[in-house]
Design an enzyme around this catalytic site. Structure first.
Site, PDB file in Angstrom:
ATOM      1  N   TYR A 111       9.808  18.186   8.903  1.00  0.00           N
ATOM      2  CA  TYR A 111      10.942  17.133   8.906  1.00  0.00           C
ATOM      3  C   TYR A 111      12.311  17.640   8.573  1.00  0.00           C
ATOM      4  CZ  TYR A 111       6.505  14.609   8.298  1.00  0.00           C
ATOM      5  OH  TYR A 111       5.094  14.175   8.387  1.00  0.00           O
TER       6      TYR A 111
ATOM      7  N   GLU B 215       0.749  -1.215  -0.072  1.00  0.00           N
ATOM      8  CA  GLU B 215       0.274   0.013  -0.284  1.00  0.00           C
ATOM      9  C   GLU B 215       0.910   1.093  -0.023  1.00  0.00           C
ATOM     10  OE1 GLU B 215      -2.490  -0.656   3.553  1.00  0.00           O
ATOM     11  OE2 GLU B 215      -0.811  -0.336   4.867  1.00  0.00           O
TER      12      GLU B 215
ATOM     13  N   CYS C 165       3.207  34.125   9.451  1.00  0.00           N
ATOM     14  CA  CYS C 165       4.099  34.919  10.557  1.00  0.00           C
ATOM     15  C   CYS C 165       4.710  33.891  11.506  1.00  0.00           C
ATOM     16  CB  CYS C 165       3.028  35.695  11.251  1.00  0.00           C
ATOM     17  SG  CYS C 165       2.652  37.251  10.157  1.00  0.00           S
TER      18      CYS C 165
ATOM     19  N   TYR D 268       1.970  14.027   0.550  1.00  0.00           N
ATOM     20  CA  TYR D 268       1.934  14.715   1.792  1.00  0.00           C
ATOM     21  C   TYR D 268       2.386  16.232   1.478  1.00  0.00           C
ATOM     22  CZ  TYR D 268       2.506   9.743   3.091  1.00  0.00           C
ATOM     23  OH  TYR D 268       2.189   8.589   3.163  1.00  0.00           O
TER      24      TYR D 268
ATOM     25  N   GLY E  36       2.030   5.035  -0.676  1.00  0.00           N
ATOM     26  CA  GLY E  36       1.343   6.388  -1.192  1.00  0.00           C
ATOM     27  C   GLY E  36       2.532   7.022  -1.823  1.00  0.00           C
ATOM     28  N   ARG E  37       3.427   7.775  -1.362  1.00  0.00           N
ATOM     29  CA  ARG E  37       4.457   8.484  -1.697  1.00  0.00           C
ATOM     30  C   ARG E  37       4.820   8.048  -2.943  1.00  0.00           C
ATOM     31  NH1 ARG E  37       7.808  11.610   1.703  1.00  0.00           N
ATOM     32  NH2 ARG E  37       7.359  10.114   3.303  1.00  0.00           N
TER      33      ARG E  37
HETATM   34  N1  LLP Z   1       0.545   2.275   5.362  1.00  0.00           N
HETATM   35  C1  LLP Z   1       0.139   2.996   6.315  1.00  0.00           C
HETATM   36  C2  LLP Z   1      -0.364   2.055   7.267  1.00  0.00           C
HETATM   37  C3  LLP Z   1       0.837   4.077   6.653  1.00  0.00           C
HETATM   38  O1  LLP Z   1       0.570   4.427   7.808  1.00  0.00           O
HETATM   39  C4  LLP Z   1       1.300   4.854   5.725  1.00  0.00           C
HETATM   40  C5  LLP Z   1       2.022   5.976   5.869  1.00  0.00           C
HETATM   41  C6  LLP Z   1       1.249   4.351   4.179  1.00  0.00           C
HETATM   42  C7  LLP Z   1       0.853   2.998   4.318  1.00  0.00           C
HETATM   43  C8  LLP Z   1       2.209   4.880   3.129  1.00  0.00           C
HETATM   44  O2  LLP Z   1       3.464   5.190   3.363  1.00  0.00           O
HETATM   45  P1  LLP Z   1       4.178   5.503   2.043  1.00  0.00           P
HETATM   46  O3  LLP Z   1       4.225   4.722   0.897  1.00  0.00           O
HETATM   47  O4  LLP Z   1       3.617   6.863   1.667  1.00  0.00           O
HETATM   48  O5  LLP Z   1       5.340   5.703   2.670  1.00  0.00           O
HETATM   49  N2  LLP Z   1       3.939  12.694   6.353  1.00  0.00           N
HETATM   50  C9  LLP Z   1       5.068  12.024   6.097  1.00  0.00           C
HETATM   51  C10 LLP Z   1       4.573  10.714   5.943  1.00  0.00           C
HETATM   52  C11 LLP Z   1       3.871  10.052   6.672  1.00  0.00           C
HETATM   53  C12 LLP Z   1       3.435   8.427   6.409  1.00  0.00           C
HETATM   54  C13 LLP Z   1       2.262   8.004   7.324  1.00  0.00           C
HETATM   55  N3  LLP Z   1       1.897   6.756   6.940  1.00  0.00           N
HETATM   56  C14 LLP Z   1       5.876  12.592   5.094  1.00  0.00           C
HETATM   57  O6  LLP Z   1       5.459  13.670   4.591  1.00  0.00           O
HETATM   58  O7  LLP Z   1       6.954  12.356   4.919  1.00  0.00           O
END
Ligand code: LLP
Length: 423
Positions: free
Chosen positions: A309, A266, A346, A382, A268-269
């Site tokens: 971050y 799953e 600000c 994100y 996302g990024r």
């Molecule tokens: N599955 C679960 C249960 C998750 O909590 C997440 C991300 C993903 C999949 C997807 O992860 P990815 O493939 O996108 O790494 N805001 C942070 C990233 C937080 C990710 C939270 N969970 C950033 O901007 O780097």
């Protein structure tokens, strides 16, 4: 793809200056071709396995982005009733939605609304409450496999000191609680963190989940989470996704087939980050103690990752820049000046060029004057999804570019939106 034509940045076949004229700034732009490219990379890398890809919509929940994922056969990983609502609006059927809990309330659990949605529980207490509410949804267990990784401590989601997952020592009790009540545990899940550059920890976590799976007779899926990174910085290598696929196939394929299990990932990024550009306009040039500061008409309200971050987002002058300024073909020696890039909020931390401890850094970019457009690259994941209403600045519009085609996919907020529902 990003490229410079006669000094102007183009996204797909469309010039950034035209987009800014038409939609104003700040503006999020997504390139559909790049999303499709990433979708294909995921599908190809894991094609030898019994495999079902999901999309973690928290990275970017725009309906048009979800539509691309659904059209490509992806399921949807959600983490709140709001995300389930949006996923359903985007046409995902309930059997293609997983809901991953994180300290959810009874109201959240009731709001899931359809008993075909898999509930991926994060703790024993959530199982108790699902039973108390008599929810009939398929249950999966989120396991803390003790292997954590990620680009920043705040996004490591397994190991000690994190709020996620049922510890390995507790997992047998969790299975018994669920199964003693007549429920089947149909999935195991591990997501170890986000922004992971190498396959080592991901594979190690997979191994632990495979070992554990033999204790669960009713499984249908093993969900290995997301976490795959993209090369945000010049010179950084692409994540070796084909190696990840090959290694996963080598260690898991036999077991999965013998037990008729499907592997789920799953990400996302990985699917959306590189497709996105946040376009902003330069509103000021300021010199302070010998250092040039460039001010723009956006801030951490629209792209929080650098402030939160110390995350790197490549920055290019989209109005009068050069191919040497692009991340993929970056030539530091060809850049004109070292600047700090700051937003319009600000707050002193509203700086796009920072390290993870909040220290202000400089960035070498093409010469930039007031009125130029700056592009914050790789902002598709994100970015908008973490945007806020701080300082009562409006959320920007989002546009999808596909070759020559340009579509507004979310309108800019209005001032009236700011007070909607307020009494
Ligand atoms: N599955 C679960 C249960 C998750 O909590 C997440 C991300 C993903 C999949 C997807 O992860 P990815 O493939 O996108 O790494 N805001 C942070 C990233 C937080 C990710 C939270 N969970 C950033 O901007 O780097």
């Amino acid at each position: 793809m990003l490229e410079f034509i006669k000094g102007t940045l183009h996204i797909g076949n469309v010039s950034a200056t035209d987009l800014a004229k038409r939609f104003g700034t700040p503006l999020y732009i997504y390139d559909a071709e790049i999303i499709r490219r990433q979708i294909e990379r995921v599908k190809r890398a894991f094609s030898a396995l019994p495999f079902r890809p999901f999309y973690a919509m928290k990275a970017n929940g725009a309906l048009s982005v979800l539509d691309l994922m659904r059209g490509a056969g992806f399921g949807c990983d959600t983490v709140s009733p709001g995300e389930i609502f949006i996923a359903r609006k985007a046409g995902f059927t309930p059997d293609n939605i997983w809901f991953t809990c994180s300290n959810v309330s009874d109201d959240d659990l009731r709001a899931i609304g359809d008993e075909r949605i898999v509930i991926n529980v994060n703790s024993m207490s959530e199982i108790d409450r699902i039973l108390a509410l008599d929810l009939r949804n398929p249950i999966a267990l989120r396991v803390n496999t003790d292997i954590g990784a990620g680009h920043h401590a705040d996004v490591v989601t397994a190991g000690g000191g994190v709020k996620f997952g049922i510890d390995l020592a507790e997992i047998e009790s969790a299975r018994m609680i669920a199964e003693d009540s007549g429920r089947k545990v149909v999935g195991l899940h591990a997501h170890i963190g986000s922004g992971i550059d190498d396959i080592g920890p991901l594979i190690e976590s997979v191994r632990r989940l495979l070992d554990l799976s033999t204790d669960f007779p009713n499984l249908r899926w093993l969900n290995f989470g997301g976490g795959i990174s993209v090369p945000y910085e010049p010179g950084k290598a692409e994540f070796p996704i084909d190696d990840y696929g090959a290694e996963l196939t080598r260690i898991a394929d036999r077991l999965l087939r013998a037990r008729d299990l499907t592997a789920i990932l799953e990400p996302g990024r990985y699917l959306v980050a590189e497709s996105g550009t946040l376009l902003a306009q330069v509103t000021s040039r300021r010199i302070s103690r010998g250092q040039w500061w460039i001010g723009v008409d956006t801030g951490f309200n629209h792209l929080v990752r650098p402030s939160k971050y110390g995350a790197y987002h490549h920055i290019v002058n989209a109005t009068s820049g050069s191919p040497a300024s692009l991340r993929q073909t970056f030539d530091l020696g060809a850049m004109a000046e070292d600047v700090v890039v700051a937003g319009n909020l600000c707050e002193s931390g509203d700086v796009f060029t920072r390290d993870e401890h909040g220290k202000t850094l400089t960035r070498r970019i093409d010469r930039t004057k007031i009125g130029d457009l700056l592009a914050f690259c790789d902002a598709g994941a994100y970015g908008f999804s973490m945007a806020s209403l701080y300082n009562a600045r409006l959320l920007p519009p989002e546009v999808m570019v596909d070759g020559d085609d340009v579509r507004l996919i979310r309108e800019r907020q209005t001032y009236e939106d700011l007070v909607k529902g307020m009494r």
